[in-house]
Design a protein around this motif. Structure first.
Motif, PDB file in Angstrom:
ATOM      1  N   GLU A  97     -10.838   2.447  -0.001  1.00 55.16           N
ATOM      2  CA  GLU A  97      -9.839   1.707  -0.745  1.00 55.16           C
ATOM      3  C   GLU A  97      -8.990   0.604   0.561  1.00 55.16           C
ATOM      4  OE1 GLU A  97      -8.479   4.229  -4.614  1.00 55.16           O
ATOM      5  OE2 GLU A  97      -7.298   4.549  -2.933  1.00 55.16           O
ATOM      6  N   ALA A  98      -8.566   1.652   1.626  1.00 58.36           N
ATOM      7  CA  ALA A  98      -7.985   0.801   2.615  1.00 58.36           C
ATOM      8  C   ALA A  98      -8.664  -0.378   3.315  1.00 58.36           C
ATOM      9  CB  ALA A  98      -7.454   1.957   3.732  1.00 58.36           C
ATOM     10  N   ARG A  99     -10.075  -0.235   3.085  1.00 53.75           N
ATOM     11  CA  ARG A  99     -10.671  -1.339   3.786  1.00 53.75           C
ATOM     12  C   ARG A  99     -10.662  -2.505   2.974  1.00 53.75           C
ATOM     13  NH1 ARG A  99     -16.687   0.617   5.748  1.00 53.75           N
ATOM     14  NH2 ARG A  99     -16.403  -1.745   6.840  1.00 53.75           N
ATOM     15  N   GLN A 100     -10.321  -2.645   1.720  1.00 51.26           N
ATOM     16  CA  GLN A 100     -10.178  -3.653   0.877  1.00 51.26           C
ATOM     17  C   GLN A 100      -8.940  -4.808   1.429  1.00 51.26           C
ATOM     18  OE1 GLN A 100      -9.838  -1.971  -2.975  1.00 51.26           O
ATOM     19  NE2 GLN A 100     -11.583  -0.888  -2.947  1.00 51.26           N
ATOM     20  N   ASP A 101      -9.368  -6.020   0.853  1.00 52.51           N
ATOM     21  CA  ASP A 101      -8.334  -7.003   1.376  1.00 52.51           C
ATOM     22  C   ASP A 101      -6.865  -6.661   0.785  1.00 52.51           C
ATOM     23  OD1 ASP A 101     -10.194  -8.443   2.901  1.00 52.51           O
ATOM     24  OD2 ASP A 101     -10.511  -9.634   1.304  1.00 52.51           O
TER      25      ASP A 101
ATOM     26  N   THR B 213      -2.522  11.907   9.818  1.00 49.59           N
ATOM     27  CA  THR B 213      -2.787  12.443   8.686  1.00 49.59           C
ATOM     28  C   THR B 213      -3.532  11.243   7.682  1.00 49.59           C
ATOM     29  OG1 THR B 213      -0.406  11.649   7.667  1.00 49.59           O
ATOM     30  CG2 THR B 213      -0.678  14.055   8.541  1.00 49.59           C
ATOM     31  N   THR B 214      -4.142  11.544   6.560  1.00 49.76           N
ATOM     32  CA  THR B 214      -4.500  10.858   5.764  1.00 49.76           C
ATOM     33  C   THR B 214      -3.646  10.461   4.387  1.00 49.76           C
ATOM     34  OG1 THR B 214      -5.917  12.420   4.826  1.00 49.76           O
ATOM     35  CG2 THR B 214      -6.728  11.281   6.535  1.00 49.76           C
ATOM     36  N   HIS B 215      -2.611  10.954   4.444  1.00 47.38           N
ATOM     37  CA  HIS B 215      -1.736  10.442   3.389  1.00 47.38           C
ATOM     38  C   HIS B 215      -0.703   9.417   3.543  1.00 47.38           C
ATOM     39  CE1 HIS B 215      -0.593  14.399   4.854  1.00 47.38           C
ATOM     40  NE2 HIS B 215       0.490  14.423   4.518  1.00 47.38           N
ATOM     41  N   LYS B 216       0.644   9.730   3.303  1.00 45.74           N
ATOM     42  CA  LYS B 216       1.684   8.932   3.834  1.00 45.74           C
ATOM     43  C   LYS B 216       1.272   7.543   3.573  1.00 45.74           C
ATOM     44  CE  LYS B 216       3.339  12.183   7.518  1.00 45.74           C
ATOM     45  NZ  LYS B 216       2.373  13.222   7.582  1.00 45.74           N
ATOM     46  N   SER B 217       1.182   6.643   4.696  1.00 45.99           N
ATOM     47  CA  SER B 217       1.140   5.323   4.521  1.00 45.99           C
ATOM     48  C   SER B 217      -0.588   4.897   4.071  1.00 45.99           C
ATOM     49  CB  SER B 217       1.669   4.372   5.427  1.00 45.99           C
ATOM     50  OG  SER B 217       1.013   4.978   6.876  1.00 45.99           O
ATOM     51  N   LEU B 218      -1.154   5.924   4.392  1.00 44.28           N
ATOM     52  CA  LEU B 218      -2.671   5.597   4.138  1.00 44.28           C
ATOM     53  C   LEU B 218      -3.100   5.861   2.670  1.00 44.28           C
ATOM     54  CD1 LEU B 218      -4.975   7.141   6.891  1.00 44.28           C
ATOM     55  CD2 LEU B 218      -4.703   4.649   5.948  1.00 44.28           C
ATOM     56  N   ARG B 219      -2.061   6.378   1.619  1.00 41.73           N
ATOM     57  CA  ARG B 219      -2.318   6.736   0.276  1.00 41.73           C
ATOM     58  C   ARG B 219      -3.590   7.414   0.185  1.00 41.73           C
ATOM     59  NH1 ARG B 219      -0.696   1.014  -2.757  1.00 41.73           N
ATOM     60  NH2 ARG B 219      -2.818   0.544  -1.917  1.00 41.73           N
ATOM     61  N   GLY B 220      -3.918   8.472   0.875  1.00 39.46           N
ATOM     62  CA  GLY B 220      -5.197   9.258   0.647  1.00 39.46           C
ATOM     63  C   GLY B 220      -4.823  10.609   0.088  1.00 39.46           C
TER      64      GLY B 220
ATOM     65  N   ARG C 118      -4.372  -4.797   2.879  1.00 39.06           N
ATOM     66  CA  ARG C 118      -3.470  -5.461   4.023  1.00 39.06           C
ATOM     67  C   ARG C 118      -2.204  -6.015   3.300  1.00 39.06           C
ATOM     68  NH1 ARG C 118      -7.519  -8.502   8.449  1.00 39.06           N
ATOM     69  NH2 ARG C 118      -8.909  -6.841   8.590  1.00 39.06           N
ATOM     70  N   GLY C 119      -2.281  -6.597   2.179  1.00 43.11           N
ATOM     71  CA  GLY C 119      -0.986  -7.045   1.357  1.00 43.11           C
ATOM     72  C   GLY C 119      -0.238  -6.099   1.455  1.00 43.11           C
ATOM     73  N   TYR C 120      -0.574  -4.910   0.812  1.00 42.78           N
ATOM     74  CA  TYR C 120       0.249  -3.646   0.573  1.00 42.78           C
ATOM     75  C   TYR C 120       1.055  -3.010   1.977  1.00 42.78           C
ATOM     76  CZ  TYR C 120       1.468   1.399   0.432  1.00 42.78           C
ATOM     77  OH  TYR C 120       2.242   2.611   0.788  1.00 42.78           O
ATOM     78  N   ALA C 121       0.090  -3.112   3.090  1.00 45.62           N
ATOM     79  CA  ALA C 121       0.846  -2.594   4.280  1.00 45.62           C
ATOM     80  C   ALA C 121       1.892  -3.655   4.641  1.00 45.62           C
ATOM     81  CB  ALA C 121      -0.395  -2.406   5.215  1.00 45.62           C
ATOM     82  N   GLN C 122       1.589  -4.853   4.657  1.00 44.83           N
ATOM     83  CA  GLN C 122       2.607  -5.882   4.928  1.00 44.83           C
ATOM     84  C   GLN C 122       3.636  -5.764   4.225  1.00 44.83           C
ATOM     85  OE1 GLN C 122       2.356  -8.283   7.753  1.00 44.83           O
ATOM     86  NE2 GLN C 122       4.709  -8.100   7.499  1.00 44.83           N
TER      87      GLN C 122
ATOM     88  N   GLY D 116      -1.365   3.657   8.130  1.00 45.93           N
ATOM     89  CA  GLY D 116      -1.541   2.371   7.117  1.00 45.93           C
ATOM     90  C   GLY D 116      -1.152   1.244   7.652  1.00 45.93           C
ATOM     91  N   LEU D 117      -0.024   1.241   8.566  1.00 46.05           N
ATOM     92  CA  LEU D 117       0.246  -0.127   8.842  1.00 46.05           C
ATOM     93  C   LEU D 117      -0.866  -0.645  10.066  1.00 46.05           C
ATOM     94  CD1 LEU D 117       3.906   0.233   9.537  1.00 46.05           C
ATOM     95  CD2 LEU D 117       2.582  -0.664   7.596  1.00 46.05           C
ATOM     96  N   VAL D 118      -1.481   0.259  10.827  1.00 52.76           N
ATOM     97  CA  VAL D 118      -2.649   0.074  11.533  1.00 52.76           C
ATOM     98  C   VAL D 118      -3.959  -0.193  10.615  1.00 52.76           C
ATOM     99  CG1 VAL D 118      -4.192   1.198  13.303  1.00 52.76           C
ATOM    100  CG2 VAL D 118      -1.734   1.626  13.310  1.00 52.76           C
TER     101      VAL D 118
END
Length: 481
Positions: free
Chosen positions: A321-325, A273-280, A328-332, A250-252
């Motif tokens: 969802e992860a491609r939305q702007d 994985t696709t869950h953890k920090s990716l929220r999938g 990026r705010g969430y990951a930071q 998710g941070l990447v």
């Protein structure tokens, strides 16, 4: 979610549970109870998160009824045209999200993704009759002698990965794991004083061992990794660089890790994985250069069975969802919150492995409290704080009892927690640890498992937690009748 979407979700889940209850009411009740428990707990397990209703709903469709072994346009079953669409969309989103040349979205889990990567590297390097023989064997019946024979057939292939107590994963060459049986393996650790990676020592180990595969990535290392340096080491010894980014994907994706800290431009193969920090959804993925794509594409039937089409569909939604702007705010915020959590511990005199963090996790050494990781984990759970025990470097208590607890910020960040809340979280955890004593064994000695939490502490911590949790409700507006 908007109010309209919240109402739709609430209605959809309530009706779904009614349908489930008509067949097995105990499962419907357990599902309701799980939501209630998650809403009432401080979830700090670094490998867990909260998927969106869109991701969750995507998994509950008739795509689960399909068999689809093979690849897009080349299935072993008829009638897979819609599965082809789903897999193509998921792979497209993954390539764009991570800037990868190739994406394989079929793995059922992170371990499956790693197995696909390992066998793909071997197939790419040593194509031949051994592949059929390896596939034909029953893995549960293989003896150590069988594995040694297989390794000889594969050219005595070698793997160098991060040791478990330094923060690596079971699948990075841990001897009891299949990765430690497939390969003649050795491990690199961290500096005994700082707990940090020493790239010069990793390079020296690689020159001495000359591995076929150099594995980078971690499950409990609270710092960033210089993947450009790891690629230099791999190139020098002729190794394939494989990066397991399951924890920090998710941070990447959110561009918190860029340049030398982004593994995708530097590694031959990246797994996650696709869950953890990716929220999938719970699942895995393999990213690769075009050079390795043909080998990875044979993940099914080489390693995997039929892909889970409904989960691939949910992966596509999560990647979108992860491609939305906003992601990026969430990951930071995940990374910022981890720093706040670490600072909260340090100001209260708690020992942290490496002295802090610059990713999404914090590793607390609980030795100074006179506890094992297992005791700390159990005492915190009694107070409504969900963590997991974890080894620390050179852990005297081993991998079962451990001397540490691992904490992650992705889940509570999803709920909206910020700096002040995570400082309070640190205070609550210190409150529990400071008021917990080891239990005694039947023989009267000090136990490594049982504990005694002082009266009133659990209620006090739960009450303070509830104040924060109520301000940041989980799935707001979703009410289950």
């Amino acid at each position: 979610m908007t109010d309209d979407l919240s109402r739709l979700s609430s209605s959809a889940y309530s009706q779904a549970l009614e349908v489930i209850a008509s067949v097995e009411p105990r499962i419907a009740e357990a599902t309701r109870a799980e939501l209630a428990d998650q809403r009432a707990s401080l979830k700090l397990i670094a490998s867990e998160n909260y998927a969106s209703p869109a991701v969750l709903m995507t998994m509950g469709t008739w795509f689960s009824d399909k068999y689809a072994e093979g690849t897009v346009g080349h299935r072993f079953y008829a009638g897979c045209q819609n599965v082809d669409t789903v897999e193509s969309i998921a792979a497209e989103h993954a390539r764009e999200l991570f800037g990868a040349e190739y994406a394989y979205v079929q793995p059922h889990s992170g371990i499956d993704a790693n197995l696909v990567a390992f066998w793909s590297i071997l197939a790419h390097r040593v194509e031949g009759p051994w592949l059929e023989k390896a596939q034909a064997k029953n893995v549960n019946e293989l003896t150590d002698a069988d594995w040694e024979e297989l390794r000889r057939e594969l050219g005595n292939q070698r793997l160098l990965g991060m040791s478990l107590d330094a923060g690596g994963h079971l699948t990075h060459g841990f001897r009891p794991n299949i990765s430690g049986k497939m390969f003649h393996q050795q491990q690199y650790g961290t500096d005994p004083e700082t707990g940090l990676l020493d790239y010069d020592k990793v390079a020296a180990k690689a020159r001495e061992f000359k591995p076929l595969v150099l594995v980078a990535g971690y499950s409990a290392y609270p710092r960033r990794v210089d993947f450009a340096k790891m690629r230099e080491i791999a190139d020098e010894v002729g190794a394939t660089l494989m990066v397991d980014m399951a924890h920090f994907a998710g941070l990447v994706a959110g561009k918190v890790f860029t340049g030398d800290e982004d593994p995708v431009p530097h590694a031959h193969i990246v797994t996650s994985t696709t869950h953890k920090s990716l929220r999938g959804p719970r699942g895995g993925i393999v990213l690769a250069t075009e050079e390795y794509a043909p080998s990875v594409d044979r993940g099914c039937p080489m390693v995997l069975g039929g892909p889970l089409s409904h989960v691939m569909a949910a992966k596509a939604v999560a990647f979108a969802e992860a491609r939305q702007d906003s992601f990026r705010g969430y990951a930071q915020q995940v990374a910022d919150n981890a720093k706040s959590l670490a600072e909260g511990f340090l100001t209260r005199g708690t020992d942290l492995v490496t002295g802090g963090t610059d990713n999404h996790l914090v590793l607390v050494d609980v030795s100074k409290y006179g506890l094992t990781g297992r005791q700390a984990e159990s005492a915190l759970l009694e107070a409504g704080v969900v963590t997991n025990r974890n080894s620390v470097p050179a852990d005297p208590n081993g991998a079962w009892y451990t001397s540490g607890i691992r904490l992650g910020t992705p889940a509570l960040t999803t709920r909206g927690f910020g700096h002040d809340e995570f400082d309070t979280v640190a205070d609550l955890i210190v409150d529990v640890l400071s008021n917990t004593q080891p239990g005694t064994t039947k023989a009267g000695g000090q136990s490594k498992a049982s504990f005694v939490l002082a009266d009133g502490v659990a209620d006090r911590v739960r009450a303070r937690s509830a104040e924060m949790l109520d301000k940041h409700p989980l799935y707001p507006g979703l009410e289950l009748s």
